[in-house]
Write an enzyme that holds these catalytic residues in place. Structure first.
Site, PDB file in Angstrom:
ATOM      1  CB  CYS A   2      36.993  45.942  34.851  1.00  0.00           C
ATOM      2  SG  CYS A   2      35.275  45.684  34.486  1.00  0.00           S
ATOM      3  NE  ARG A  27      41.904  41.594  36.562  1.00  0.00           N
ATOM      4  CZ  ARG A  27      42.330  42.120  38.388  1.00  0.00           C
ATOM      5  NH1 ARG A  27      43.303  41.199  38.243  1.00  0.00           N
ATOM      6  NH2 ARG A  27      42.116  42.635  38.697  1.00  0.00           N
ATOM      7  CD1 TRP A  71      31.403  41.102  38.549  1.00  0.00           C
ATOM      8  CD2 TRP A  71      31.764  43.341  39.169  1.00  0.00           C
ATOM      9  NE1 TRP A  71      30.478  40.958  39.495  1.00  0.00           N
ATOM     10  CE2 TRP A  71      30.839  41.931  39.798  1.00  0.00           C
ATOM     11  CE3 TRP A  71      32.304  44.346  39.490  1.00  0.00           C
ATOM     12  CZ2 TRP A  71      30.689  43.082  41.095  1.00  0.00           C
ATOM     13  CZ3 TRP A  71      31.090  45.162  40.609  1.00  0.00           C
ATOM     14  CH2 TRP A  71      31.306  43.903  41.381  1.00  0.00           C
ATOM     15  CG  ASN A  97      39.501  47.488  37.175  1.00  0.00           C
ATOM     16  OD1 ASN A  97      38.457  46.914  37.557  1.00  0.00           O
ATOM     17  ND2 ASN A  97      40.484  47.035  37.935  1.00  0.00           N
ATOM     18  N   GLY A  98      37.121  49.914  37.540  1.00  0.00           N
ATOM     19  CA  GLY A  98      37.117  50.645  38.370  1.00  0.00           C
ATOM     20  C   GLY A  98      36.466  51.601  38.659  1.00  0.00           C
ATOM     21  CD  GLU A 477      34.722  28.984  51.978  1.00  0.00           C
ATOM     22  OE1 GLU A 477      34.486  29.533  52.200  1.00  0.00           O
ATOM     23  OE2 GLU A 477      34.811  28.720  50.541  1.00  0.00           O
ATOM     24  CE  LYS A 481      34.084  28.703  47.400  1.00  0.00           C
ATOM     25  NZ  LYS A 481      34.623  29.486  48.518  1.00  0.00           N
ATOM     26  CD  GLU A 484      31.875  32.382  44.926  1.00  0.00           C
ATOM     27  OE1 GLU A 484      31.956  30.621  46.129  1.00  0.00           O
ATOM     28  OE2 GLU A 484      32.752  33.176  45.168  1.00  0.00           O
ATOM     29  CG  HIS A 500      19.786  31.584  70.348  1.00  0.00           C
ATOM     30  ND1 HIS A 500      19.018  32.318  71.718  1.00  0.00           N
ATOM     31  CD2 HIS A 500      20.377  30.955  71.065  1.00  0.00           C
ATOM     32  CE1 HIS A 500      20.025  30.897  72.750  1.00  0.00           C
ATOM     33  NE2 HIS A 500      21.308  30.492  71.417  1.00  0.00           N
ATOM     34  CE  LYS A 599      40.135  32.647  42.455  1.00  0.00           C
ATOM     35  NZ  LYS A 599      39.308  31.798  43.105  1.00  0.00           N
TER      36      LYS A 599
HETATM   37  O1  M6R Z   1      41.650  37.646  46.671  1.00  0.00           O
HETATM   38  P1  M6R Z   1      40.722  37.902  47.772  1.00  0.00           P
HETATM   39  O2  M6R Z   1      41.119  36.600  48.568  1.00  0.00           O
HETATM   40  O3  M6R Z   1      41.353  38.999  48.699  1.00  0.00           O
HETATM   41  O4  M6R Z   1      38.982  37.670  47.620  1.00  0.00           O
HETATM   42  C1  M6R Z   1      38.310  37.564  48.309  1.00  0.00           C
HETATM   43  C2  M6R Z   1      36.609  37.173  47.915  1.00  0.00           C
HETATM   44  O5  M6R Z   1      36.418  37.734  47.565  1.00  0.00           O
HETATM   45  C3  M6R Z   1      37.004  35.764  47.819  1.00  0.00           C
HETATM   46  O6  M6R Z   1      37.472  34.748  48.988  1.00  0.00           O
HETATM   47  C4  M6R Z   1      35.132  35.084  47.600  1.00  0.00           C
HETATM   48  O7  M6R Z   1      34.424  35.245  48.610  1.00  0.00           O
HETATM   49  C5  M6R Z   1      35.578  34.176  46.424  1.00  0.00           C
HETATM   50  N1  M6R Z   1      35.157  34.084  45.028  1.00  0.00           N
HETATM   51  C6  M6R Z   1      34.361  32.884  47.602  1.00  0.00           C
HETATM   52  O8  M6R Z   1      34.573  31.623  46.060  1.00  0.00           O
END
Ligand code: M6R
Length: 604
Positions: A2, A27, A71, A97-98, A477, A481, A484, A500, A599
């Site tokens: 948010c 956000r 959010w 926010n929260g 990773e 990606k 996501e 396994h 984000k």
């Molecule tokens: O701001 P941060 O690095 O603490 O965020 C951690 C994760 O939320 C962040 O890396 C998230 O996994 C990304 N959107 C992945 O692309």
């Protein structure tokens, strides 16, 4: 999560808060809203991106406004659940926010007292409580409301009787105050206000702040006035423009050579590591992070253990914060653990909580962070700033590379301190690391080759990413990606682990991305590729330039530039990012703002 912004000043507030809110859309972006002070309070809110709300927003000359981009936590994205929330007669408007943990009990009590609710949001109790406690002083009304609620929050409030006043508070989520000339700002992070001011106040948890155009008053949790410190922050110039790229994510992928270079200047010339007190005997290292930052931590483990022989554990912040005390604490202080928190944003709730838990246990804490002045940088013992510049795309890209680079340099620094690297070896490492930007440029120049792989994935049921050793985290990773931003199911595995269980899922519609670098695990990885091919899964392999074996056993392959396998995670990451980007592009998803995500994750 948010975004919150507020303005009180001598100009029209509407355009300023809308402009600032757009900088915070990363956000959260499922709905947005604004409250302005006309004769009465005027509230406009709408499901969807900020542009939806903007379309129905009447023009206002008000010089006081608060706004929010959401959010969703409690209640689906909808007009009713969007913020600001107000009391029944619209005298108080609140953005939050929260999460309020005890909102159901409070709501039930308020309903018994006759108050009516119009949304499913936990935040709606806030304007009702504040209105109930209001007796002429908004600070007092907010203060009294806080004693009823439990949870985490940043709250900003305006009241129809206070035409130039915003009252705000934070508890475990971000809040900053920006100081202007006869105008002041409230926001959930500095990006919202940097266009207008670089003078920033960072209130602490539970401090209440009253902001008018000409004054800032800060109070502690008993309403005792407090002095505050104004800090001047660096202006980011390049933010919020796509610079000709179709998406921020693509722009940020292509900015990686520069991000690595800028971070090298910070690491090798400004040398923040010299300022950290790391000359004691480190018994163990605990790396703690979430998401992509966690994957950078896993790469860091391989490098640091290889260079220093110090045992490194890597934990998700959400697990670490509730885990048993770090081993070794309470033992001999000269071999106490070092805890390295990695967070791009510096605001991730779980990583912040993990930092606090580590500090409480007496560990020396270091943050690797991309946002100077962010919460985590203010709470730990030492900071390494990754100079990536602002990252707007929700998918982390350039910050991942600069986090890994920071950990490589930390590893060489610790190794040199402990005598396991001598000076010439240290310099050799530095010179290899300095070549990374040009290696990354070479991958970027091959982006058409990566794009040509897209047809192998668009109809995939599931995609498996496999790697070994230092490239196992890159498999994780790559899968993160892809899922996501393309919404294709993907999983990352150590290549030796498929037999396994996961082999049961393989077939023609489950392509595999295998990372086969010529390190000590290379021949094993080739055998794993054979196993996967035997189950009819199409295998696309990343290999080093000139590899003689991979082309013979893979359906497709992509050569990364010549590089020592220990540094291969950098070009491999860029391949993963571009491939996911092009697949998502082909599928037409909202790449910079993938569904359900945000984000900065400032809730647990
Ligand atoms: O701001 P941060 O690095 O603490 O965020 C951690 C994760 O939320 C962040 O890396 C998230 O996994 C990304 N959107 C992945 O692309």
């Amino acid at each position: 999560m948010c975004g919150i912004v507020g303005y009180t000043g001598n100009k029209q507030a509407q355009d300023i808060v809308l402009d600032s809110l757009k900088k915070l859309e990363y956000r959260g972006y499922d709905s947005s809203g604004i409250a302005l002070k006309e004769d009465k309070l005027v509230i406009c809110k709408k499901e969807g991106p900020i542009s939806n709300m903007e379309e129905i927003l009447p023009k206002s000359n008000s010089s006081l406004a608060i706004a929010h981009t959401r959010w969703a936590t409690h209640g689906v994205p909808s007009d009713a659940n969007a913020h600001p929330h107000a009391d029944a007669d619209n005298s108080v408007a609140v953005v939050h926010n929260g999460t309020i943990d005890n909102y159901l009990d409070i709501r039930e009590n308020l309903e018994e007292e006759g108050y009516k609710f119009v949304s499913e949001s936990d935040s709606e109790i806030l304007p009702i409580l504040i209105s109930k406690y209001y007796a002429g002083d908004l600070v007092e009304a907010l203060h009294n409301s806080l004693s009823d609620i439990q949870g985490i929050f940043t709250i900003a409030v305006i009241h129809e009787n206070h035409p130039d006043e915003i009252v705000a508070v934070r508890h475990e989520t971000p809040l900053i105050i920006g100081l202007g000339n006869s105008e002041n700002f409230v926001a959930s992070d500095i990006y919202a206000v940097l266009k207008y001011t670089q003078q920033i106040i960072y209130p602490d948890d539970n401090q209440i702040v009253r902001v008018t155009p000409e004054s800032i008053d800060l109070f502690d949790s008993s309403l005792k006035p407090l002095e505050y410190v104004v800090e001047t922050v660096e202006k980011y110039t390049e933010v919020a423009e796509k610079g000709g790229y179709e998406h921020f994510m693509l722009k940020e992928i292509f900015e990686q050579p520069k991000a690595l270079q800028d971070s090298q200047t910070e690491l090798f010339i400004d040398n923040p590591l010299e300022g950290l007190s790391l000359n004691w005997k480190i018994g163990s290292i605990s790396i703690v992070a979430c998401g992509t930052s966690y994957h950078a931590g896993l790469v860091g483990k391989y490098v640091i253990e290889q260079l220093t022989a110090i045992p490194v554990s890597v934990d998700y912040s959400s697990e670490f914060r509730y885990a048993a005390p770090v081993q070794g604490v309470g033992g001999i202080l000269s071999s106490r653990p070092l805890v390295v928190l990695i967070s791009q944003s510096g605001e991730t709730a779980d990583t912040l909580a993990a930092a606090r838990a580590a500090k409480q246990q007496g560990c020396y804490t270091i943050a690797v962070c991309n946002v100077p002045g962010s919460r985590i940088t203010r709470e730990v013992d030492g900071v390494i700033i990754t100079k990536s510049g602002q990252e707007i795309g929700v998918a982390a890209t350039k910050t991942f590379l600069t986090q890994m680079q920071a950990l490589y340099v930390l590893g060489t620094h610790l190794a040199f301190n402990s005598g396991s690297l001598d000076h010439p070896q240290l310099k050799l490492w530095e010179s290899e690391i300095r070549k990374l930007p040009s290696k990354i440029t070479q991958v970027l120049n091959s982006s058409e080759g990566i794009k040509s792989l897209v047809p192998n994935f668009v109809n995939a049921k599931s995609v498996f990413f496999v790697g070994r050793n230092i490239n196992y985290p890159l498999a994780l990773e790559g899968a993160l990606k892809l899922k996501e931003i393309s919404y294709i199911h993907a999983e990352g595995y150590p290549a030796g682990e498929l037999k396994h269980g996961p082999l049961a899922l393989l077939g023609e519609d489950t392509p595999i991305i295998a990372v086969a670098m010529q390190d000590h695990t290379y021949s094993k990885l080739l055998s794993n590729i054979e196993e996967m091919s035997a189950r009819k899964a199409p295998v696309i392999t990343l290999c080093q330039k000139g590899d003689q074996h991979v082309p013979k056993i893979s359906d497709k392959y992509f050569e990364i530039p010549e590089i020592d396998p220990v540094l291969s995670p950098f070009p491999v990451a860029v391949f993963m990012q571009l491939l996911s980007y092009y697949i998502a592009h082909e599928l037409g998803t909202d790449i910079d703002k993938p569904r359900n995500l945000a984000k900065s994750v400032t809730v647990e």
